[in-house]
Design an enzyme around this catalytic site. Structure first.
Site, mmCIF file in Angstrom:
data_model
loop_
_atom_site.group_PDB
_atom_site.id
_atom_site.type_symbol
_atom_site.label_atom_id
_atom_site.label_comp_id
_atom_site.label_asym_id
_atom_site.label_seq_id
_atom_site.Cartn_x
_atom_site.Cartn_y
_atom_site.Cartn_z
ATOM 1 C CB SER A 13 -1.549 -3.744 1.801
ATOM 2 O OG SER A 13 -0.362 -4.426 2.126
ATOM 3 C CB ALA A 14 -1.381 -9.167 -0.178
ATOM 4 C CB CYS A 52 4.348 2.616 10.549
ATOM 5 S SG CYS A 52 3.234 1.533 9.678
ATOM 6 C CB ALA A 93 -0.950 -0.014 1.192
ATOM 7 C CB THR A 94 4.091 2.133 1.644
ATOM 8 O OG1 THR A 94 3.645 1.784 2.961
ATOM 9 C CG2 THR A 94 5.007 3.336 1.725
ATOM 10 C CB THR A 115 10.772 -9.241 -12.546
ATOM 11 O OG1 THR A 115 11.718 -8.963 -13.565
ATOM 12 C CG2 THR A 115 10.270 -10.672 -12.667
ATOM 13 C CG ASN A 125 -3.659 2.816 10.384
ATOM 14 O OD1 ASN A 125 -4.140 3.796 9.822
ATOM 15 N ND2 ASN A 125 -2.518 2.861 11.044
HETATM 16 C C1 LIG Z 1 -0.683 -1.129 6.630
HETATM 17 C C2 LIG Z 1 -1.241 0.107 6.050
HETATM 18 C C3 LIG Z 1 -0.568 0.798 5.042
HETATM 19 C C4 LIG Z 1 0.787 0.376 4.520
HETATM 20 O O1 LIG Z 1 0.688 -0.837 3.828
HETATM 21 P P1 LIG Z 1 1.999 -1.640 3.365
HETATM 22 O O2 LIG Z 1 1.470 -2.611 2.368
HETATM 23 O O3 LIG Z 1 2.512 -2.305 4.594
HETATM 24 O O4 LIG Z 1 2.937 -0.674 2.773
HETATM 25 C C5 LIG Z 1 -1.165 1.930 4.524
HETATM 26 N N1 LIG Z 1 -2.348 2.360 4.967
HETATM 27 C C6 LIG Z 1 -3.026 1.722 5.935
HETATM 28 C C7 LIG Z 1 -4.347 2.244 6.382
HETATM 29 C C8 LIG Z 1 -2.498 0.582 6.509
HETATM 30 O O5 LIG Z 1 -3.153 -0.035 7.481
#
Ligand SMILES: *Cc1c(COP(=O)(O)O)cnc(C)c1O
Length: 380
Positions: free
Chosen positions: A203-204, A329, A75-76, A244, A155
């Site tokens: 994000s998976a 984080c 997600a980042t 890739t 989060n």
């Molecule tokens: C975990 C999270 C992210 C970051 O996701 P990553 O895939 O770990 O980089 C971003 N936004 C929210 C709301 C999250 O909970």
């Protein structure tokens, strides 16, 4: 219960990989090791076919089309691509971005970087419940506003923003709406057309898939959203994200989305019931209270402020509980949570707050253990 393994109540930081996801991934580490971009042999074709099935599974979860999904490392990265990619392409005409003080650091830090590179960023406040004020959003819109970036669910608190209203305002003003759905996916129903969303990240590893893989949804019609690529190379992913593809991770991500799309409402209700049982038990005596809206909230999250114990003491007192003091984080730093601060909690209230987040594999026995342990130390 095994005493050495703590009860895992930190599913908003990351989730365990579902065994079915792992099973789907394994062949792509072993016999199907081809590069999905190889066009000259069956190893490549098999990998490419698997990637496209996963893309479809991910698109399906959010009501999108396959070609609107771009794979990223998480997600980042998707957030960086969405915000930088959008701003850098449109700076000259519109450089104003509206976001919110309680966004994830991936959004806030990217906005901070953008504001040092020509963007004008407005940070909306939230109320005590953690919700933005729709009128403030309306008032902050200018002819220069290019995009609004507001997450669906937070989060740290699980608070769900008024996405329908935000989307409506953006549509009316022809401003792009980007939403971070990383926590919402798999916990509430998502559809990029109801309400209208232009960009969305996933994000998976927050939905029982592997770490290091995510996606950005980029609307292709009504309107067609264009971005400037941030990573250059072989032109993979329509030139938007070279490199890739991580085929095993993508296959796992797809499977995880399929499982989440198929999960029954009762599975989510069961998580909510366990969460409510836990929360009611801990807060009943008035020595702890819930941070954020109880009504507009994910079913799995409980962010609690304790009257008589701070989070450092709490973490020390309960090695048997895997919980968090905010987001994973920022828990390394000792700063009070920016989310709780924006909700007008005092520094000491913020420092007395703990996030408990349940998941698919949380059992009633584990919740019973957590309630008992906390009850032995904190008067409930
Ligand atoms: C975990 C999270 C992210 C970051 O996701 P990553 O895939 O770990 O980089 C971003 N936004 C929210 C709301 C999250 O909970």
């Amino acid at each position: 219960m095994n005493k050495s393994i703590p009860v895992y109540l930190d599913n908003n930081a990351t989730t365990p990989v579902d065994p079915k996801v792992l099973e789907a991934m394994l062949p792509f580490f072993k016999e199907h090791y081809g590069n999905a971009a190889s066009r000259t042999h069956s190893f490549g074709w098999v990998a490419d076919e698997a990637v496209e099935i996963a893309r479809e599974q991910i698109a399906h979860l959010i009501g999108a089309e396959k070609r609107e999904i771009i794979f990223t490392s998480g997600a980042t990265e998707a957030i960086n691509l969405a915000l930088k990619g959008l701003l850098e392409l449109n700076y000259s005409e519109r450089n104003h971005l509206i976001t919110c003080k309680t966004e994830h650091k991936a959004v806030l830090d990217t906005c901070e970087w953008l504001s040092r590179h020509g963007a004008d960023v407005t940070y909306l406040d939230v109320n005590k419940e953690g919700l933005i004020d729709i009128n403030q959003l309306r008032e902050q819109m200018t002819p220069k506003t290019l995009a609004v970036c507001i997450m669906i669910a937070n989060n740290e608190t699980g608070v769900i923003q008024p996405i329908n209203e935000i989307s409506e305002i953006c549509l009316k003003k022809q401003v792009y709406f980007f939403t971070d759905a990383t926590q919402a996916a798999g916990k509430i129903h998502l559809n990029v057309s109801q309400p209208h969303i232009d960009l969305l990240c996933l994000s998976a590893h927050k939905l029982y898939g592997p770490k290091g893989i995510g996606a950005l949804y980029i609307r292709k019609k009504h309107p067609h959203v264009s971005l400037l690529a941030q990573i250059h190379g072989g032109g993979h992913e329509n030139g938007l994200r070279s490199g890739t593809l991580n085929v095993p991770a993508i296959v796992g991500f797809g499977k995880a989305c399929e499982l989440v799309a198929e999960q029954s409402a009762s599975e989510l209700m069961q998580i909510a019931e366990l969460r409510n049982w836990f929360e009611d038990s801990i807060t009943q005596g008035g020595n702890a209270f819930v941070n954020g809206s109880k009504k507009m909230r994910l079913p799995n999250t409980s962010n609690l402020c304790f009257k008589a114990i701070n989070s450092t003491e709490f973490i020390k007192a309960f090695p048997q509980l895997a919980v968090s003091t905010g987001s994973a984080c920022t828990s390394a730093s000792n700063e009070p949570s920016h989310v709780l601060k924006a909700m007008n909690l005092s520094d000491s209230e913020s420092k007395n707050s703990i996030r408990f987040s349940l998941g698919r594999f949380t059992t009633a026995g584990q919740i019973e253990t957590a309630i008992r342990l906390i009850g032995e130390r904190v008067r409930l």
